[in-house]
Enzyme design. Sequence first.
Site, PDB file in Angstrom:
ATOM      1  N   GLU A 162      61.152  26.602   8.655  1.00 50.95           N
ATOM      2  CA  GLU A 162      61.379  25.151   8.476  1.00 50.95           C
ATOM      3  C   GLU A 162      60.429  24.272   9.292  1.00 50.95           C
ATOM      4  O   GLU A 162      60.849  23.390  10.040  1.00 50.95           O
ATOM      5  CB  GLU A 162      62.840  24.820   8.821  1.00 50.95           C
ATOM      6  CG  GLU A 162      63.823  25.611   7.982  1.00 50.95           C
ATOM      7  CD  GLU A 162      65.282  25.375   8.340  1.00 50.95           C
ATOM      8  OE1 GLU A 162      65.579  24.430   9.097  1.00 50.95           O
ATOM      9  OE2 GLU A 162      66.128  26.143   7.871  1.00 50.95           O
ATOM     10  N   GLU A 267      68.137  32.595   1.380  1.00 46.35           N
ATOM     11  CA  GLU A 267      69.404  32.097   1.935  1.00 46.35           C
ATOM     12  C   GLU A 267      70.235  31.434   0.832  1.00 46.35           C
ATOM     13  O   GLU A 267      70.721  30.341   0.945  1.00 46.35           O
ATOM     14  CB  GLU A 267      69.138  31.097   3.066  1.00 46.35           C
ATOM     15  CG  GLU A 267      68.267  31.638   4.168  1.00 46.35           C
ATOM     16  CD  GLU A 267      68.044  30.660   5.308  1.00 46.35           C
ATOM     17  OE1 GLU A 267      68.755  29.637   5.380  1.00 46.35           O
ATOM     18  OE2 GLU A 267      67.145  30.905   6.142  1.00 46.35           O
TER      19      GLU A 267
HETATM   20  O1  G3I Z   1      78.489  31.952  18.731  1.00 50.28           O
HETATM   21  C1  G3I Z   1      79.002  30.678  19.147  1.00 50.28           C
HETATM   22  C2  G3I Z   1      80.446  30.832  19.629  1.00 50.28           C
HETATM   23  O2  G3I Z   1      80.442  31.672  20.808  1.00 50.28           O
HETATM   24  C3  G3I Z   1      81.019  29.457  19.974  1.00 50.28           C
HETATM   25  O3  G3I Z   1      82.389  29.601  20.320  1.00 50.28           O
HETATM   26  C4  G3I Z   1      80.894  28.540  18.761  1.00 50.28           C
HETATM   27  C5  G3I Z   1      81.373  27.146  19.143  1.00 50.28           C
HETATM   28  O4  G3I Z   1      81.122  26.298  18.074  1.00 50.28           O
HETATM   29  O5  G3I Z   1      79.509  28.443  18.349  1.00 50.28           O
HETATM   30  C6  G3I Z   1      78.997  29.720  17.963  1.00 50.28           C
HETATM   31  O6  G3I Z   1      77.642  29.573  17.587  1.00 50.28           O
HETATM   32  C7  G3I Z   1      77.492  28.966  16.287  1.00 50.28           C
HETATM   33  C8  G3I Z   1      76.711  29.956  15.409  1.00 50.28           C
HETATM   34  O7  G3I Z   1      76.419  29.369  14.130  1.00 50.28           O
HETATM   35  C9  G3I Z   1      77.492  31.257  15.179  1.00 50.28           C
HETATM   36  O8  G3I Z   1      78.672  30.951  14.489  1.00 50.28           O
HETATM   37  C10 G3I Z   1      76.659  27.698  16.477  1.00 50.28           C
HETATM   38  O9  G3I Z   1      77.448  26.753  17.160  1.00 50.28           O
HETATM   39  C11 G3I Z   1      76.292  27.146  15.099  1.00 50.28           C
HETATM   40  O10 G3I Z   1      75.384  26.055  15.245  1.00 50.28           O
HETATM   41  C12 G3I Z   1      75.572  28.223  14.289  1.00 50.28           C
HETATM   42  O11 G3I Z   1      75.322  27.680  12.992  1.00 50.28           O
HETATM   43  C13 G3I Z   1      74.344  28.411  12.264  1.00 50.28           C
HETATM   44  C14 G3I Z   1      73.208  27.454  11.905  1.00 50.28           C
HETATM   45  O12 G3I Z   1      72.216  28.168  11.149  1.00 50.28           O
HETATM   46  C15 G3I Z   1      72.569  26.913  13.162  1.00 50.28           C
HETATM   47  O13 G3I Z   1      71.615  26.004  12.827  1.00 50.28           O
HETATM   48  C16 G3I Z   1      74.970  28.925  10.978  1.00 50.28           C
HETATM   49  O14 G3I Z   1      75.947  29.916  11.271  1.00 50.28           O
HETATM   50  C17 G3I Z   1      73.894  29.550  10.088  1.00 50.28           C
HETATM   51  O15 G3I Z   1      74.421  29.870   8.792  1.00 50.28           O
HETATM   52  C18 G3I Z   1      72.751  28.561   9.886  1.00 50.28           C
HETATM   53  O16 G3I Z   1      71.741  29.225   9.163  1.00 50.28           O
HETATM   54  C19 G3I Z   1      70.542  28.443   8.933  1.00 50.28           C
HETATM   55  C20 G3I Z   1      69.387  29.418   8.888  1.00 50.28           C
HETATM   56  O17 G3I Z   1      69.335  30.128  10.099  1.00 50.28           O
HETATM   57  C21 G3I Z   1      68.081  28.681   8.607  1.00 50.28           C
HETATM   58  N1  G3I Z   1      68.177  27.907   7.357  1.00 50.28           N
HETATM   59  C22 G3I Z   1      69.310  26.975   7.317  1.00 50.28           C
HETATM   60  C23 G3I Z   1      70.619  27.729   7.559  1.00 50.28           C
HETATM   61  C24 G3I Z   1      71.801  26.787   7.457  1.00 50.28           C
HETATM   62  O18 G3I Z   1      71.746  25.824   8.471  1.00 50.28           O
END
Ligand code: G3I
Length: 377
Positions: A162, A267
């Site tokens: 990105e 994705e």
């Molecule tokens: O692991 C922590 C957990 O310990 C904590 O309790 C919790 C509190 O909110 O957060 C958890 O981490 C989260 C992580 O996902 C795992 O669940 C993060 O806050 C959260 O921001 C993260 O979101 C991910 C996101 O990328 C981050 O930008 C999504 O799961 C994931 O599906 C998403 O994937 C991205 C690709 O990597 C790139 N393309 C876009 C796509 C969608 O945004």
Amino acid sequence: MKVRHIAAAILAATFAASCGGPQTTTNKETGLKDAVGDKFLIGTALNVFQSSGQDTNAVKVVKKHFNAIVAENCMKMEEVHPSEDVYTFDKADQFIKFGEENGLTMTGHCLIWHSQCPEWFFVDKDGKQVSPEVLKQRMKDHIYTVAQHFKGKLKGWDVVNEAIVEDGSYRKSKFYEILGEEFIPLAFQYAHEADPDVELYYNDYGMDNEGRRNGVVKLIRTLKERGLRIDAVGMQGHMGMDYPKIEEFEKSMLAFAAEGVKVMITEWDMSALPTASRTANISDTVAFKKALNPYPDALPDSVSQVWNARMKQFFNLFEKHADIVDRVTAWGVSDGDSWKNGFPIRGRRDYPLLFDRNYQPKPFVSEIIKENQTSNK
Ligand code: G3I
């Protein structure tokens, strides 16, 4: 049919014959990977509950239907490199173990991304922004350490994620701010130096957008002109009911392939909810939230039928271009796993993936399997 897939198909048939099983993979237990495995890899993103084996329902679906996996989060910069001298690979190593135990092709996601990048990456001990030289060294250390840790385990890496915006220019990330456009060739150079055998990909969303398409074409040309390895472009494929236009998506697939790289749908998901935006007639939050979460109990059949038809249309597009498509990966196993349930507001209920909350295949998936069973006979 691709060479590697012919070998796999012969092996499967031989194995089945030796076990007295069906001579082809057209038995009622056929999974998606059996149905389309001769066209491209069919994969899914895994969260840590799945790659650790805890989510047994999802693991069953993965084993039956997919032959490729990518880590949804546990290989990202903030997860594996939380501070400059600390690397934490335990969750990522568990992902690799799951993939090896189940004979799954694995992709690394992602080496350089402006999001989920730890704060320390761009500041010195006094909190001041680092120089280009320091950032280059930090990128090199990160990429070398991570790519070498997983050497021999992965088919390829999302090297940069990105970095190009809708008008084709570079996202004004800290990487760009400090190093300019140079940060992308550097990332690909370091990745190849660290692991000369692994495939290297550029990955982005909204790739149907003409501006971004042209920007990515320019990037591929730049990398190739400089003799740098790039094997494929990842078109993330985050879709909605009213975007992207399939014709524009196809144009981008062909434009990237014309540059001599493979295309991957990396994705894939399709929100089944209206693409709500805060418009003049949705002034209050309650109405806005209702608009964003219209089907909290279940998706109406009328919507489900349109969603399935649109998903089938795109899957047929991927099959039509199987000669340039190397992999199709869903961004999650079942609807309940999807990041779309928390975006753009937390706590909403979406229906964007190939398997529902009961881990059953969506109708279009069953159709794809049935269609390919017939054609494989
Ligand atoms: O692991 C922590 C957990 O310990 C904590 O309790 C919790 C509190 O909110 O957060 C958890 O981490 C989260 C992580 O996902 C795992 O669940 C993060 O806050 C959260 O921001 C993260 O979101 C991910 C996101 O990328 C981050 O930008 C999504 O799961 C994931 O599906 C998403 O994937 C991205 C690709 O990597 C790139 N393309 C876009 C796509 C969608 O945004």
